[in-house]
Design a protein around this motif. Structure first.
Motif, PDB file in Angstrom:
ATOM      1  N   VAL A   4       0.849  -2.092  -4.264  1.00 52.63           N
ATOM      2  CA  VAL A   4       1.858  -2.694  -3.442  1.00 52.63           C
ATOM      3  C   VAL A   4       1.192  -3.679  -2.776  1.00 52.63           C
ATOM      4  CG1 VAL A   4       3.545  -2.230  -1.677  1.00 52.63           C
ATOM      5  CG2 VAL A   4       3.429  -0.793  -3.335  1.00 52.63           C
ATOM      6  N   TYR A  80       8.271   6.671   0.165  1.00 50.10           N
ATOM      7  CA  TYR A  80       8.497   5.383  -0.091  1.00 50.10           C
ATOM      8  C   TYR A  80       9.833   4.851   0.197  1.00 50.10           C
ATOM      9  CZ  TYR A  80       8.811   0.836  -3.168  1.00 50.10           C
ATOM     10  OH  TYR A  80       8.954  -0.387  -3.419  1.00 50.10           O
ATOM     11  N   GLU A  82      11.859   1.648  -0.234  1.00 47.32           N
ATOM     12  CA  GLU A  82      12.014   0.481  -0.563  1.00 47.32           C
ATOM     13  C   GLU A  82      13.236  -0.374   0.398  1.00 47.32           C
ATOM     14  OE1 GLU A  82      12.776  -1.738  -5.199  1.00 47.32           O
ATOM     15  OE2 GLU A  82      13.126   0.414  -4.790  1.00 47.32           O
ATOM     16  N   SER A 131      16.385   0.022   6.774  1.00 48.50           N
ATOM     17  CA  SER A 131      17.206   0.437   5.467  1.00 48.50           C
ATOM     18  C   SER A 131      18.377   1.112   6.030  1.00 48.50           C
ATOM     19  CB  SER A 131      16.293   1.557   5.014  1.00 48.50           C
ATOM     20  OG  SER A 131      16.942   2.199   3.727  1.00 48.50           O
TER      21      SER A 131
END
Length: 217
Positions: A4, A80, A82, A131
């Motif tokens: 990443v 994780y 995203e 998020s």
């Protein structure tokens, strides 16, 4: 394994672990350091970062969940997430109402850390993930724990954190950077009742930096 990001100190990559896609932060060996000393540094920093992330979570600040700390390979397996960074949202939306709200919320989060004795070390919009309306603080690699006595020593350490942010905002967003920092301080001040004293130290740090820069030119 899918890389990443690769930084000066660590490699970030995705890994399938026990049926989960996790983010792994692995501190890689440095060939220029003595192997024993190098391992000691990498293990110590790995443990310190994992503890800080968990300390932040205990204070109510959203962070990636820590799944595993591997001291043999100096790596942390974590949730994780995203999601875009606050930095990318600012660039996409300029100085909007959304950005003002998110910066104020970031100030509340960093204020919560400081009130609880956690100093992030690199509190910039690039280290905030957004998020579903929630903000997650990431990358505590430069952070430290300290007793929040709010004496001059602690005020200075908190001010160093804020100065890192202010310099980042000025560098990346120019004149808008000061407005972003003002929004941040609105949130920070709602949590830290000694925010004005912290800002006095920020101004002192910046004044000293200008003084020494002037002497070198």
């Amino acid at each position: 394994m899918r890389v990443v990001a690769k930084g000066a100190e660590a490699l970030l990559y995705l890994e399938d672990w026990l049926g989960l896609t996790v983010l792994v932060k692995e501190r890689v060996p440095k060939g220029y350091r003595d192997p024993v000393f190098d391992r000691m540094i990498r293990v110590r920093r790995t443990i310190n970062e994992a503890r800080l992330i968990m300390d932040a979570a205990e204070l109510g600040v959203k962070t990636p969940v820590i799944y595993d700390v591997d001291v043999v390979r100096a790596r942390i397996r974590m949730q994780y997430i995203e999601a875009p960074t606050l930095n990318s949202i600012i660039r996409a939306n300029s100085y909007s109402g959304l950005v003002k709200t998110l910066m104020r919320r970031m100030g509340e989060l960093i204020g919560t850390l400081h009130a609880g004795g956690v100093l992030h070390g690199d509190p910039t919009p690039a280290n905030v993930l957004v998020s579903n309306g929630d903000e997650y603080l990431v990358d505590f690699g430069l952070g430290e724990r300290a007793r929040p006595t709010w004496d001059d020593r602690y005020l200075k350490r908190a001010a160093v954190d804020l100065n890192v942010l202010l310099r980042s905002l000025e560098s990346n967003y120019g004149e808008v950077g000061n407005a972003l920092f003002s929004d941040f301080m609105d949130g920070y001040g709602s949590v830290v009742d000694k925010s004005e004293l912290v800002m006095r130290w920020v101004r002192r740090i910046r004044s000293l930096a200008r003084y020494y820069t002037g002497r070198l030119t």
